[in-house]
Motif scaffolding. Sequence first.
Motif, PDB file in Angstrom:
ATOM      1  N   ASP A  19       0.806  -1.222   0.000  1.00  0.00           N
ATOM      2  CA  ASP A  19       0.000   0.000   0.000  1.00  0.00           C
ATOM      3  C   ASP A  19       0.840   1.273   0.000  1.00  0.00           C
ATOM      4  OD1 ASP A  19      -2.302  -1.585   0.123  1.00  0.00           O
ATOM      5  OD2 ASP A  19      -2.176  -1.676   2.314  1.00  0.00           O
ATOM      6  N   ARG A  20       2.138   1.137  -0.103  1.00  0.00           N
ATOM      7  CA  ARG A  20       3.027   2.298   0.020  1.00  0.00           C
ATOM      8  C   ARG A  20       2.696   3.372  -1.018  1.00  0.00           C
ATOM      9  NH1 ARG A  20       9.460   1.785   0.553  1.00  0.00           N
ATOM     10  NH2 ARG A  20       8.841   1.258   2.674  1.00  0.00           N
ATOM     11  N   ARG A  21       2.520   2.997  -2.261  1.00  0.00           N
ATOM     12  CA  ARG A  21       2.235   3.980  -3.315  1.00  0.00           C
ATOM     13  C   ARG A  21       0.947   4.745  -3.009  1.00  0.00           C
ATOM     14  NH1 ARG A  21       0.300   5.041  -8.479  1.00  0.00           N
ATOM     15  NH2 ARG A  21       1.900   5.851  -9.881  1.00  0.00           N
ATOM     16  N   ASP A  22      -0.086   4.027  -2.604  1.00  0.00           N
ATOM     17  CA  ASP A  22      -1.353   4.676  -2.247  1.00  0.00           C
ATOM     18  C   ASP A  22      -1.191   5.604  -1.049  1.00  0.00           C
ATOM     19  OD1 ASP A  22      -2.935   3.617  -4.263  1.00  0.00           O
ATOM     20  OD2 ASP A  22      -3.459   1.839  -3.104  1.00  0.00           O
ATOM     21  N   ARG A  23      -0.405   5.176  -0.062  1.00  0.00           N
ATOM     22  CA  ARG A  23      -0.157   6.032   1.106  1.00  0.00           C
ATOM     23  C   ARG A  23       0.547   7.321   0.694  1.00  0.00           C
ATOM     24  NH1 ARG A  23       2.327   1.955   3.750  1.00  0.00           N
ATOM     25  NH2 ARG A  23       4.145   3.241   4.224  1.00  0.00           N
ATOM     26  N   ILE A  24       1.462   7.221  -0.234  1.00  0.00           N
ATOM     27  CA  ILE A  24       2.170   8.411  -0.700  1.00  0.00           C
ATOM     28  C   ILE A  24       1.196   9.367  -1.378  1.00  0.00           C
ATOM     29  CG2 ILE A  24       3.905   9.268  -2.334  1.00  0.00           C
ATOM     30  CD1 ILE A  24       5.492   6.647  -1.729  1.00  0.00           C
ATOM     31  N   ILE A  25       0.313   8.845  -2.203  1.00  0.00           N
ATOM     32  CA  ILE A  25      -0.671   9.695  -2.882  1.00  0.00           C
ATOM     33  C   ILE A  25      -1.585  10.363  -1.862  1.00  0.00           C
ATOM     34  CG2 ILE A  25      -2.655   9.695  -4.445  1.00  0.00           C
ATOM     35  CD1 ILE A  25      -1.188   7.437  -6.015  1.00  0.00           C
ATOM     36  N   ASP A  26      -2.084   9.600  -0.910  1.00  0.00           N
ATOM     37  CA  ASP A  26      -2.946  10.177   0.131  1.00  0.00           C
ATOM     38  C   ASP A  26      -2.191  11.210   0.963  1.00  0.00           C
ATOM     39  OD1 ASP A  26      -5.114   8.646  -0.673  1.00  0.00           O
ATOM     40  OD2 ASP A  26      -4.722   7.053   0.800  1.00  0.00           O
ATOM     41  N   ALA A  27      -0.939  10.913   1.277  1.00  0.00           N
ATOM     42  CA  ALA A  27      -0.117  11.858   2.046  1.00  0.00           C
ATOM     43  C   ALA A  27       0.097  13.144   1.260  1.00  0.00           C
ATOM     44  CB  ALA A  27       1.224  11.222   2.405  1.00  0.00           C
ATOM     45  N   CYS A  28       0.270  13.019  -0.028  1.00  0.00           N
ATOM     46  CA  CYS A  28       0.439  14.209  -0.864  1.00  0.00           C
ATOM     47  C   CYS A  28      -0.779  15.114  -0.750  1.00  0.00           C
ATOM     48  CB  CYS A  28       0.682  13.794  -2.317  1.00  0.00           C
ATOM     49  SG  CYS A  28       0.985  15.182  -3.432  1.00  0.00           S
ATOM     50  N   LEU A  29      -1.965  14.544  -0.792  1.00  0.00           N
ATOM     51  CA  LEU A  29      -3.185  15.352  -0.638  1.00  0.00           C
ATOM     52  C   LEU A  29      -3.233  16.021   0.731  1.00  0.00           C
ATOM     53  CD1 LEU A  29      -5.728  12.983  -2.404  1.00  0.00           C
ATOM     54  CD2 LEU A  29      -4.947  15.225  -3.226  1.00  0.00           C
ATOM     55  N   GLY A  62       8.525  12.213 -10.673  1.00  0.00           N
ATOM     56  CA  GLY A  62       8.779  13.558 -10.170  1.00  0.00           C
ATOM     57  C   GLY A  62       7.543  14.093  -9.475  1.00  0.00           C
ATOM     58  N   MET A  63       7.653  15.305  -8.974  1.00  0.00           N
ATOM     59  CA  MET A  63       6.538  15.910  -8.237  1.00  0.00           C
ATOM     60  C   MET A  63       5.315  16.099  -9.132  1.00  0.00           C
ATOM     61  SD  MET A  63       5.328  16.830  -5.384  1.00  0.00           S
ATOM     62  CE  MET A  63       6.695  16.925  -4.274  1.00  0.00           C
ATOM     63  N   ASP A  64       5.528  16.429 -10.395  1.00  0.00           N
ATOM     64  CA  ASP A  64       4.385  16.648 -11.278  1.00  0.00           C
ATOM     65  C   ASP A  64       3.555  15.370 -11.427  1.00  0.00           C
ATOM     66  OD1 ASP A  64       2.953  18.565 -12.972  1.00  0.00           O
ATOM     67  OD2 ASP A  64       3.479  17.163 -14.587  1.00  0.00           O
ATOM     68  N   GLU A  65       4.206  14.241 -11.586  1.00  0.00           N
ATOM     69  CA  GLU A  65       3.461  12.980 -11.691  1.00  0.00           C
ATOM     70  C   GLU A  65       2.703  12.691 -10.397  1.00  0.00           C
ATOM     71  OE1 GLU A  65       3.983   8.187 -12.506  1.00  0.00           O
ATOM     72  OE2 GLU A  65       5.789   9.420 -12.285  1.00  0.00           O
ATOM     73  N   LEU A  66       3.342  12.926  -9.268  1.00  0.00           N
ATOM     74  CA  LEU A  66       2.680  12.710  -7.985  1.00  0.00           C
ATOM     75  C   LEU A  66       1.484  13.643  -7.826  1.00  0.00           C
ATOM     76  CD1 LEU A  66       2.382  11.479  -5.179  1.00  0.00           C
ATOM     77  CD2 LEU A  66       4.195  13.024  -4.398  1.00  0.00           C
ATOM     78  N   LEU A  67       1.643  14.903  -8.174  1.00  0.00           N
ATOM     79  CA  LEU A  67       0.530  15.853  -8.079  1.00  0.00           C
ATOM     80  C   LEU A  67      -0.625  15.444  -8.985  1.00  0.00           C
ATOM     81  CD1 LEU A  67       2.431  19.264  -7.983  1.00  0.00           C
ATOM     82  CD2 LEU A  67       1.169  18.192  -6.095  1.00  0.00           C
ATOM     83  N   ARG A  68      -0.314  15.039 -10.211  1.00  0.00           N
ATOM     84  CA  ARG A  68      -1.387  14.618 -11.128  1.00  0.00           C
ATOM     85  C   ARG A  68      -2.131  13.411 -10.568  1.00  0.00           C
ATOM     86  NH1 ARG A  68       2.344  15.371 -15.064  1.00  0.00           N
ATOM     87  NH2 ARG A  68       2.496  13.144 -15.434  1.00  0.00           N
ATOM     88  N   GLU A  69      -1.396  12.450 -10.046  1.00  0.00           N
ATOM     89  CA  GLU A  69      -2.044  11.256  -9.480  1.00  0.00           C
ATOM     90  C   GLU A  69      -2.880  11.618  -8.255  1.00  0.00           C
ATOM     91  OE1 GLU A  69      -1.146   7.557  -9.734  1.00  0.00           O
ATOM     92  OE2 GLU A  69       0.288   7.676 -11.379  1.00  0.00           O
ATOM     93  N   ALA A  70      -2.340  12.487  -7.418  1.00  0.00           N
ATOM     94  CA  ALA A  70      -3.067  12.887  -6.207  1.00  0.00           C
ATOM     95  C   ALA A  70      -4.341  13.635  -6.570  1.00  0.00           C
ATOM     96  CB  ALA A  70      -2.165  13.737  -5.311  1.00  0.00           C
ATOM     97  N   PHE A  71      -4.235  14.594  -7.474  1.00  0.00           N
ATOM     98  CA  PHE A  71      -5.423  15.359  -7.849  1.00  0.00           C
ATOM     99  C   PHE A  71      -6.425  14.510  -8.631  1.00  0.00           C
ATOM    100  CE2 PHE A  71      -3.025  19.411  -7.044  1.00  0.00           C
ATOM    101  CZ  PHE A  71      -3.889  19.862  -6.048  1.00  0.00           C
ATOM    102  N   THR A  72      -5.947  13.532  -9.373  1.00  0.00           N
ATOM    103  CA  THR A  72      -6.867  12.614 -10.048  1.00  0.00           C
ATOM    104  C   THR A  72      -7.651  11.818  -9.014  1.00  0.00           C
ATOM    105  OG1 THR A  72      -5.459  12.454 -12.010  1.00  0.00           O
ATOM    106  CG2 THR A  72      -7.018  10.644 -11.626  1.00  0.00           C
ATOM    107  N   ARG A  73      -6.951  11.326  -8.001  1.00  0.00           N
ATOM    108  CA  ARG A  73      -7.626  10.583  -6.928  1.00  0.00           C
ATOM    109  C   ARG A  73      -8.651  11.477  -6.222  1.00  0.00           C
ATOM    110  NH1 ARG A  73      -4.310   6.934  -2.963  1.00  0.00           N
ATOM    111  NH2 ARG A  73      -4.351   5.755  -4.888  1.00  0.00           N
TER     112      ARG A  73
END
Length: 190
Positions: A19-29, A62-73
């Motif tokens: 679940d690490r990837r999902d946790r990172i996305i949630d943490a980013c939000l 990079g940060m842009d990919e993380l931001l896009r994934e977070a905002f998509t979620r």
Amino acid sequence: MADQQHRGGTRLGRRNDPDRRDRIIDACLDVISRHGVSGTTHRKVAAQADVPLGAMTYYFDGMDELLREAFTRFATGVSDVFARRMEAASDAQEARQAVVTLILEDVFGDDRALVLSHELYTLAAREPAYRALTTAWMARSRDALERHFDPETARMLDALIEGLSIHRALDDQARDPREVEIAVERITRA
């Protein structure tokens, strides 16, 4: 080699924390909601997700990919709530009440969602990739509204939801919740 090591957001041999990837996305939000996009860093997100800093580049280019994934979620989650509320309405009056509830409870009632929405809108105003996210989000919202209202009314209601949410969030004076009911009623009865 990288393709063999990286599949579906996890590398082979990293099954101990699926679940690490999902946790990172949630943490980013979470970090965005507290510090804004401009204050969001890999270090802050890693700390929030309780993962090593190196995990950030392990899962995201990079940060842009993380931001896009977070905002998509985020946008998908909001759209899902919106769709469920509209699907639960059995007639026009219940649909009107669902819109009021969306504004007062789901959008305005959640400071985190309000901040994340505004951060996404700011990015979308400047960056086409984020504009595509908001465009898809608006389309899903209108589709849900069109279960009960004609397309023109659905578009007006969608704009009302966004506009009233912004005004209610930024107004220094407490607002009467009844004004939301009145606005929804006026648009849907026209």
